[in-house]
Design an enzyme around this catalytic site. Sequence first.
Site, PDB file in Angstrom:
ATOM      1  N   GLU A 144      12.190  11.482 -11.599  1.00  0.00           N
ATOM      2  CA  GLU A 144      11.587  12.512 -12.309  1.00  0.00           C
ATOM      3  C   GLU A 144      10.551  13.208 -11.118  1.00  0.00           C
ATOM      4  OE1 GLU A 144      12.275  14.598 -15.067  1.00  0.00           O
ATOM      5  OE2 GLU A 144      14.130  13.371 -15.043  1.00  0.00           O
ATOM      6  N   SER A 187      44.172  23.852 -64.267  1.00  0.00           N
ATOM      7  CA  SER A 187      44.109  23.202 -65.781  1.00  0.00           C
ATOM      8  C   SER A 187      43.228  22.104 -65.911  1.00  0.00           C
ATOM      9  CB  SER A 187      45.785  22.566 -65.727  1.00  0.00           C
ATOM     10  OG  SER A 187      46.722  23.778 -66.035  1.00  0.00           O
TER      11      SER A 187
END
Length: 661
Positions: A99, A360
Site C-alpha cells: 500500500e 380457496s
Amino acid sequence: MPPRPRRSPPAARPNPFATIAKVMGGLFLAGVLTLGIAVMVALASLPGFDELMRSPNGQSVELRGADGTRLVTLGPSYGQWLNFNAIPKPMVDAMVSVEDRRFFAHPGIDPWGMARAGVAVVRAGGAKVQGASTITQQLARNIFLTSNKDYGRKIREIVLALAIERKFTKQAILELYLNRVYFGGGAYGVDAASRKFFGHSARTLSLEEASVIAGLVKAPSRYAPSADPARAKQRARIVIATMADTGAILPGEASAANLDGLRFAAQAPQSGVRYFTDWALGEVEGLTDETVEPLLVTTTLDPKGQQAAEAAMRAETPKGAQGALVALARDGAVRAMVGGRDYVASNYNRAVVARRQPGSSWKLFVYLAALEDGLTPDDRVVDEPVTFEGWSPRNNSRGNAGEVSVTQAFALSINTVAAALGNRVGFDTVADVARRFGITTPIDRRPAMVLGTSEATVLEMTAAYAAIANNGAEVRPYAVTRIATASGRVLYEREAATPRVLVAPYVAANMTKLLQAAVETGTGRAAQIGRPLAGKTGTTSSNKDGWFLGFTPELTTGVWMGRDDAKAVPGLQGGRAPARAFAAYMARAVGGTPPSPLTTEVDTGGGFGLEPDDQVYGIDPGTEELTAGDGGEVPPATVEPDPPRLDEQFLDEQVGAPELR
C-alpha cells in the site's frame, strides 16, 4: 563645439520567463504558506489517539438463531483492538509493502508517488490508472472524509494527512490504520478480517494469511476469499512478491510461502436466511434506539428448520415460478421464512411483501363466519347451481354433488357451497372476519370474494391459520427475543404476551375439524406427514397462484407458489407442489417430537368455551372494493373411505373429479 549629450542606454526589455518564474515562485510560496496554515489549523482540531480508537465507522448487528447459531452479521464488524506491538510483523510488512512502500520516509504524502500517478494519468489520456494515496491519506479519508472523488476532498485529505503525521508517530498511524481499514465482508480492522476469513485472532497471522488480508484493501469485494478463494490467493502472491521486492522478506521466504495449502474459514450461508434477517432488522429498529454500540440480536429462527424449508421449496417450486414459506410457532415466533428462490438474484421478500390472491384458502373466513352463525360440521348443505348479484360460481368438476355435509363441502372445497354460505352470513361479515384475523389488504365485498379474489400476504394468511391452531386466540408474528450490546448490556427481552380472543374456542375446534378433513380426505392429502394435521389448499384462476396452509398443534406453515408477473404456471395447484413442499418441511420441523392430537372438540359447558373475562374482538370492516375475479379448486379423483363423513362412491359418481398427479 559643445560636447554632444550622451544618450541613455536603451531600457532593458523585460524577460517574460523571469516574470513567469517570479509569479510562479510567489504562488508557490503563497500555496506553501496557505498549506502550512491549513495544516496547523487541522493539527489543532485533530482528536487524540484514545478518541480515534473509540470512534467506530458505524454500528454492527449480529443476528443469531434461536439456538445461538450466527445467522448473519450486518454493518461493520470490529474485532479486538490490537496495539502495534501485538500485530504480527508479516502483517505490518505486507501492508506497508503493497500500500505504501515509502511510508516510513515520507511526511504524510508521497511526492514521488504523486508525480508517478500524474504521468500515468497523462499517458492514459486523463483516465486514472493508479493511485497515489499513502497509508496516512487513506487513514484520513477513512476516519474524517467521505468517499466522494473530487479535488476538494483530495486537498482536504492531503492537509489532514500532513497534520496526522505531525501529531502521531508512524507506529501510532499504522496501529490506527490496521485497526480501522475496511477489508470486506463487513470486517473493519485486521482482527475482524482474520476472524472472518481464517477463524482466529490476528495475533497469530502467518505470512500467507497476512498477504491475503493485505491484498484485500485494493478491492475488498473482488479479492475476498468468501467470494473467490482462487482470486484471493492470486492477489496474495502479488503481495508476497512485492514484499520480496521491497526487502521486507527474503526471496527464499517468498518462494517458500505455501498459498496452495491455505485454508479459509467456512462462511455462514446467508442467501436464504437474509429474507428473514432483513425482516427481523425492521423489528430491531422499533425495539431499541441504540445506534452506536454493536448489537447481538437473538431471533426466533430455527436454523435447521430454515435449511429444511429452503430445501423443500427448491425441490418443489415449479420451474420459472417463485415460492414463499412462513412457519409460526404457537405464540407467533417465526421459525422459518423463505422469501424467494434466490436472495442474491432478488431480495424481494414474497413472504411478507407480495400480495397475492389466496384462492380457496380464503374459505377459512367464510366457514368461520358460518360456524359463528351457528353452522356445525355435521350440518347438511346442498351443492347446486347458485347465482348472487349476477355471479354464478362453478366447481372445477363442472358438476354438482347435491346434498353433502359441511365437512364434505369444505374438504372438497366446493365453490357453490362456499358462495351460498357467504350469502347466508353476509359478504360483509366474511370481510369482517378476515379483518379480525389480521388481513390488512383491501377486501372485495362482492360475492366472488368467497373464492379468494382479494389479495393477502403469506405472513398474514399464515398468522390467520395459526390463530385457529391457537384455539381461536390471536397470533402475532415476531422475530426478536433478545437484544444486547457487545458489552453485555441487555436492551430488550421479550415477555410473553396475552393474546386477544378472535373466535370462541368451540368455533376454532369446529374449524380445525373441517381443516383436518381437508387433509385426510380432501384436496390437501398430499400434505400428510403421518401425524394429526389440519390445512387447506388454495388455487386461483388459470393456475396463477398455488397455496397450502396448515398446522399441527406445535407449528403453522403457509406456502405460496406463483410467478412475480402473475402469469399462469402450468399444473400449479395448491394440492400439488405447495402441499408437497409443506409436507417436506413439516416432516423435518416436527418429526423429532411426539405427535399431539388436534383440538377438534371443546366442552363448552354452556359458555361456548369462553372464560368469564374473555372477549371476542371485531374490527370495523371498512369500505374497500376490488374487481372480483374467479377462483377455484381442483378436487381429488378419489377419496379415502371415511364412512361417517364421506361416501366415496357417491362423491365419485356425483362429482366426477379428474385425477390429480
